[in-house]
Design a protein around this motif. Structure first.
Motif, mmCIF file in Angstrom:
data_model
loop_
_atom_site.group_PDB
_atom_site.id
_atom_site.type_symbol
_atom_site.label_atom_id
_atom_site.label_comp_id
_atom_site.label_asym_id
_atom_site.label_seq_id
_atom_site.Cartn_x
_atom_site.Cartn_y
_atom_site.Cartn_z
ATOM 1 N N MET A 76 0.914 -1.307 0.245
ATOM 2 C CA MET A 76 0.026 0.089 0.061
ATOM 3 C C MET A 76 0.833 1.075 -0.043
ATOM 4 S SD MET A 76 -3.163 1.482 0.204
ATOM 5 C CE MET A 76 -4.507 0.428 1.117
ATOM 6 N N LYS A 77 1.903 1.195 0.736
ATOM 7 C CA LYS A 77 2.861 2.380 0.953
ATOM 8 C C LYS A 77 3.569 2.664 -0.696
ATOM 9 C CE LYS A 77 5.371 2.602 4.399
ATOM 10 N NZ LYS A 77 6.524 2.423 5.468
ATOM 11 N N PHE A 78 3.980 1.543 -1.360
ATOM 12 C CA PHE A 78 4.480 1.814 -2.521
ATOM 13 C C PHE A 78 3.427 2.556 -3.486
ATOM 14 C CE2 PHE A 78 5.194 0.196 -6.834
ATOM 15 C CZ PHE A 78 6.231 0.787 -7.359
ATOM 16 N N ILE A 79 1.972 1.999 -3.512
ATOM 17 C CA ILE A 79 0.883 2.594 -4.530
ATOM 18 C C ILE A 79 0.944 4.099 -3.907
ATOM 19 C CG2 ILE A 79 -1.196 2.327 -5.110
ATOM 20 C CD1 ILE A 79 0.573 0.286 -6.306
ATOM 21 N N PHE A 80 0.760 4.457 -2.722
ATOM 22 C CA PHE A 80 0.784 5.801 -2.195
ATOM 23 C C PHE A 80 1.720 6.616 -2.691
ATOM 24 C CE2 PHE A 80 0.028 9.124 0.912
ATOM 25 C CZ PHE A 80 -1.250 9.403 0.725
ATOM 26 N N LEU A 81 3.175 6.064 -2.665
ATOM 27 C CA LEU A 81 4.165 6.810 -3.212
ATOM 28 C C LEU A 81 4.099 7.062 -4.656
ATOM 29 C CD1 LEU A 81 6.975 5.690 -0.749
ATOM 30 C CD2 LEU A 81 5.918 7.878 -0.639
ATOM 31 N N LEU A 140 5.137 24.913 -8.439
ATOM 32 C CA LEU A 140 5.550 23.883 -7.249
ATOM 33 C C LEU A 140 4.228 23.783 -6.627
ATOM 34 C CD1 LEU A 140 9.096 24.977 -6.138
ATOM 35 C CD2 LEU A 140 8.391 22.826 -7.298
ATOM 36 N N LEU A 141 3.513 24.775 -6.563
ATOM 37 C CA LEU A 141 2.269 24.678 -5.687
ATOM 38 C C LEU A 141 1.433 23.637 -6.078
ATOM 39 C CD1 LEU A 141 0.037 25.585 -3.365
ATOM 40 C CD2 LEU A 141 -0.401 27.513 -4.817
ATOM 41 N N ASP A 142 1.182 23.956 -7.751
ATOM 42 C CA ASP A 142 0.403 22.823 -8.408
ATOM 43 C C ASP A 142 0.949 21.575 -8.161
ATOM 44 O OD1 ASP A 142 -0.983 25.218 -8.949
ATOM 45 O OD2 ASP A 142 -0.425 25.297 -11.276
ATOM 46 N N ALA A 143 2.417 21.294 -8.315
ATOM 47 C CA ALA A 143 2.583 19.999 -8.235
ATOM 48 C C ALA A 143 2.626 19.448 -6.831
ATOM 49 C CB ALA A 143 4.185 19.999 -8.528
ATOM 50 N N ALA A 144 2.455 20.098 -5.888
ATOM 51 C CA ALA A 144 2.329 19.706 -4.328
ATOM 52 C C ALA A 144 0.775 19.242 -4.286
ATOM 53 C CB ALA A 144 2.472 20.930 -3.383
ATOM 54 N N VAL A 145 0.065 20.086 -4.943
ATOM 55 C CA VAL A 145 -1.409 19.600 -4.872
ATOM 56 C C VAL A 145 -1.708 18.194 -5.885
ATOM 57 C CG1 VAL A 145 -3.802 20.241 -5.464
ATOM 58 C CG2 VAL A 145 -2.396 21.993 -4.260
ATOM 59 N N GLY A 146 -0.925 18.109 -6.813
ATOM 60 C CA GLY A 146 -1.245 17.076 -7.689
ATOM 61 C C GLY A 146 -0.570 16.018 -6.976
ATOM 62 N N CYS A 147 0.509 15.956 -6.272
ATOM 63 C CA CYS A 147 1.067 14.871 -5.390
ATOM 64 C C CYS A 147 0.288 14.373 -4.489
ATOM 65 C CB CYS A 147 2.403 15.563 -4.908
ATOM 66 S SG CYS A 147 3.210 14.288 -3.619
ATOM 67 N N LEU A 148 -0.491 15.357 -3.620
ATOM 68 C CA LEU A 148 -1.543 14.813 -2.922
ATOM 69 C C LEU A 148 -2.736 14.155 -3.636
ATOM 70 C CD1 LEU A 148 -2.796 14.518 0.019
ATOM 71 C CD2 LEU A 148 -3.794 16.947 -0.557
ATOM 72 N N VAL A 149 -3.290 14.682 -4.556
ATOM 73 C CA VAL A 149 -4.213 14.078 -5.289
ATOM 74 C C VAL A 149 -3.986 12.675 -5.982
ATOM 75 C CG1 VAL A 149 -5.843 14.608 -7.311
ATOM 76 C CG2 VAL A 149 -5.544 16.370 -5.668
ATOM 77 N N GLY A 150 -2.764 12.823 -6.671
ATOM 78 C CA GLY A 150 -2.468 11.618 -7.376
ATOM 79 C C GLY A 150 -2.213 10.330 -6.296
ATOM 80 N N ALA A 151 -1.605 10.697 -5.013
ATOM 81 C CA ALA A 151 -1.520 9.673 -4.110
ATOM 82 C C ALA A 151 -2.786 9.430 -3.774
ATOM 83 C CB ALA A 151 -0.732 10.400 -2.911
ATOM 84 N N LEU A 152 -3.765 10.013 -3.346
ATOM 85 C CA LEU A 152 -5.247 9.653 -2.881
ATOM 86 C C LEU A 152 -6.069 8.914 -4.012
ATOM 87 C CD1 LEU A 152 -6.256 12.712 -0.820
ATOM 88 C CD2 LEU A 152 -5.464 10.764 -0.078
ATOM 89 N N LEU A 153 -5.759 9.413 -5.153
ATOM 90 C CA LEU A 153 -6.627 8.597 -6.436
ATOM 91 C C LEU A 153 -5.855 7.353 -6.516
ATOM 92 C CD1 LEU A 153 -6.955 11.395 -9.030
ATOM 93 C CD2 LEU A 153 -8.712 10.115 -7.776
#
Length: 77
Positions: free
Chosen positions: A1-6, A31-44
């Motif tokens: 699960m951790k690998f998928i999240f990362l 960088l702000l957009d990328a940080a938000v994209g990181c969170l959204v991508g991880a949750l998706l």
């Protein structure tokens, strides 16, 4: 699960950063957009992995139940 999240976070970060960079946004905005994209991508990715594992589990249980029913059924000639 951790690998998928990362992996999802990394993919979201890269996609959002590439999009911001190609749109000629300022580095702060990129960088702000990328940080938000990181969170959204991880949750998706986490959600998709949960759905995928649930489907695989359900398939295995249904196949096991079908095999048990077939084994318990009387054989006809």
């Amino acid at each position: 699960m951790k690998f998928i999240f990362l992996s999802g976070g990394f993919a979201g970060f890269i996609i959002a950063a590439a999009t911001g960079w190609s749109s000629d946004h300022s580095p702060q905005r990129t960088l702000l957009d990328a940080a938000v994209g990181c969170l959204v991508g991880a949750l998706l990715f986490r959600w998709f992995w949960t759905v995928l594992v649930g489907g695989i589990r359900e398939t295995i249980l249904l196949r096991h139940a079908a095999a048990a029913a077939l084994a318990a059924a009387p054989k006809q000639k």
